[in-house]
Structures are given as structure tokens and as C-alpha cells.
Design an enzyme around this catalytic site. Sequence first.
Site, mmCIF file in Angstrom:
data_model
loop_
_atom_site.group_PDB
_atom_site.id
_atom_site.type_symbol
_atom_site.label_atom_id
_atom_site.label_comp_id
_atom_site.label_asym_id
_atom_site.label_seq_id
_atom_site.Cartn_x
_atom_site.Cartn_y
_atom_site.Cartn_z
ATOM 1 N N ARG A 171 0.772 -1.131 -0.066
ATOM 2 C CA ARG A 171 -0.150 0.217 -0.024
ATOM 3 C C ARG A 171 0.715 1.344 -0.002
ATOM 4 O O ARG A 171 1.560 1.535 1.102
ATOM 5 C CB ARG A 171 -0.894 0.113 1.306
ATOM 6 C CG ARG A 171 -2.050 0.904 1.191
ATOM 7 C CD ARG A 171 -2.557 1.226 2.705
ATOM 8 N NE ARG A 171 -1.602 1.805 3.295
ATOM 9 C CZ ARG A 171 -1.662 1.670 4.784
ATOM 10 N NH1 ARG A 171 -2.148 0.679 5.441
ATOM 11 N NH2 ARG A 171 -0.726 2.631 5.502
ATOM 12 N N HIS A 196 -3.463 4.480 4.833
ATOM 13 C CA HIS A 196 -4.445 3.455 4.925
ATOM 14 C C HIS A 196 -5.716 4.260 4.495
ATOM 15 O O HIS A 196 -6.514 3.561 3.580
ATOM 16 C CB HIS A 196 -4.697 3.157 6.512
ATOM 17 C CG HIS A 196 -6.041 2.298 6.604
ATOM 18 N ND1 HIS A 196 -6.220 0.858 5.952
ATOM 19 C CD2 HIS A 196 -7.254 2.579 7.315
ATOM 20 C CE1 HIS A 196 -7.273 0.473 6.021
ATOM 21 N NE2 HIS A 196 -7.867 1.528 7.140
ATOM 22 N N TYR A 231 4.129 5.044 11.224
ATOM 23 C CA TYR A 231 4.670 3.710 11.644
ATOM 24 C C TYR A 231 5.498 2.861 10.583
ATOM 25 O O TYR A 231 5.747 1.801 10.831
ATOM 26 C CB TYR A 231 3.357 2.657 11.942
ATOM 27 C CG TYR A 231 2.216 2.849 10.670
ATOM 28 C CD1 TYR A 231 1.984 2.438 9.799
ATOM 29 C CD2 TYR A 231 1.197 3.871 10.828
ATOM 30 C CE1 TYR A 231 1.181 2.343 8.658
ATOM 31 C CE2 TYR A 231 0.351 4.304 9.921
ATOM 32 C CZ TYR A 231 0.229 3.278 9.104
ATOM 33 O OH TYR A 231 -0.555 3.232 7.929
#
Length: 363
Positions: free
Chosen positions: A257, A261, A270
Site C-alpha cells: 500500500r 490507509h 509507523y
Amino acid sequence: MPIKTIWKFEVKYLSILDEYGKCDEKLRPKLRPNEIKRLYEVMVLCRVYDDRALKLQRQGRIGTFAQLKGQEAIQAGSALAIKDDDWIVPSFRCEGIYIGKGHPIENIFQVYGGDERGYICPSNANFLPFEITVGTQMLHGCGIAYGVKLRKEQKAVATFFGDGATSEGDFHEAMNFAGVFHLPIVFICQNNQWAISVPVEKQTASETLAQKAIAYGFEGIKVDGNDVFSVYVAVRNALDKARKGMGPTMVECFTYRMGDHTTADDASKYRTKKEVQRWEEKDPIERLKKYMLNKKIADNSFFEGIVKKAEEKVDDAVKKYESLEKPKPEDILNYLHKEMPENLKDQMEELQLRKELNNEKEK
């Protein structure tokens, strides 16, 4: 007593086209040049749509949005493999499936703009709305597949989900049901390695996600999800098996990805820039472009024209979306079921009553 090994298993890994545009011609699907061009065109259209949707969200013209950047090969390859009579049961981050099957892009903008009318599919399309709740759509897919089997139809169901969904009970219930009843369904996992901020290694101790299918009595295969040829071959073969009554298959598409998100997320909290950059070098669109140039399937003028065509198409979709009459509050009920059930009729009556009361107050 000594412990004996009774069962052994293996999970096949399929990779045909690498990040440098080099292809194993023995494994490459027998696609005509115009079909390869179509794959590239769909992927570019997905990328252009995705970039525009992100801008629209930042400008407040649509709501929270989940980018599909980096996963175009999975969706373009699957769209080509899925026949028009088959059923598509998607999760969110699956707009490329719709785009690949010719669904109006303005309808997708409608959905992200909070307009339920965007979920209306053409009468000849077997699509379900993409599901925001993680994992629930796989059970819906099994229900459709069970109906297909009972009717003895030569169709298959393709249901899509992310790696995070494999941690949900719905995933295991759907896989078990499909295995027990030998359903004509293909489970397509878009393993982009991050369920929001949770890496896949913190979700499972399994070496692959594909191997989870074996526990439910059917095949699982892992493919290079940034290789459109591998995705097409694996999904096509799995769907063919399903239509022939040979039961379900799980296809794990290993990808990444590239974006956050959703637009409510900040992935830089992160994961590192170096990690993202490494995967940008594996861009599914660029590797197909390299292959097409190497094989003289297309030249630079073709690629420039495809980008321009995609931009014009998305521009037109934005104009259509923003020129539509604004949705009404009752639309959230009008487009939920083909035939409205009694409990929603009660809610509709209450909604109409409230509208009448508000109109009286305004007078």
C-alpha cells in the site's frame, strides 16, 4: 509413541513479470497486444482516478477516501479475468475492479461523497457495493456462490479483501463454509502488508496467508501482486476451476500500500520512507510499461496518449459527479434493498414525518 508427520503441504508462488520488465515468456498468458494495452490503460486510469480522488478529499469535495495506489495490477488483472456473468463482491480499496469492468467513475465519486445513488450498478453488472466493514463481504460472497451452485449456473464469485481481514472471524467462517459446500468462489487477498498500522507479521504466524486455505480443504496460491500477468493467470485459473464445479481457491496477492490507509491516517508514523521507496521501485505500472517497450508492443506516444485520455475521463467524471442533483435524506433507505423491508418502511415513514414537522417549524 513417536510423533509422525501425516500431512505435508506446499504453497506455490507465481511471478512472471519482474520489476525490471523482464518476463518469463513460458508462463506469460497468451494475451493479444491489444489486451496487454488494455491492462496498462486500466492501471493508468486507476492511478489517475486515485490521485484525483485524493485531491478532491483534501479540498472537501468528497469524504474519507482509501487510496489504491500500488495495487492496480491486482485489480486490472482480476477485472480482465472475471467474466461479465461472474459476481464481484469487493471490499473498500477496490475501485479499480469497478473501473476495469467499465463502471462509471462518477458513481464512485458519489459513494465517497456520501451519495447512496452511487451504488447503483448497470442492470447487466453483477456487482455488490464495496464493503467498508472489514471481512463481512466474504460471507455475502459465499451466499451468492451457494445460490449459483443450487441453480447450476456456469458462474463464479470473486470476493476481495485485505490482509487485515484474515484476522476476522468472518474470514474463517466464509472459508470453512466454502470448503464444506465446495462453492464456486475465489477468495482474492490483497496483502498490502499493513492493516492500518499493524504489519502482517503481527497478525499471523503463518509464513503465507494463502496456506490458510489448506485448513479448509482447498488450494491457496501466492502471487506477485505487482505483476499483472501473474494476477491474471492465477485469478483466471481459479475462476475456471470454480465454474467447472471444482470448488474454491484462495489467491494471495503480495503487494504494498503506497499511500496511507485512508485520508484519516498518517502512515509516516509507523513505517519508514526507505520502505516506501523500495516498493515504489516495484511499481506495477512501470514494470508493465518497461515490458511493452522492450517487446515493442507500444511506444512513448502511446503511453503519453493513455495518460491524457485517463485525465480527460476523470475530469469528465468529476464534472458529472458535481453537476448531479444533491441527494435526499431518504436516499439512504431507497437504495439499500431492491424491495424495502417492513422495518425500513417504518423508518421511512418516520423520516417523512420529521421532514413535515421541520417544514412546519420553518413556516
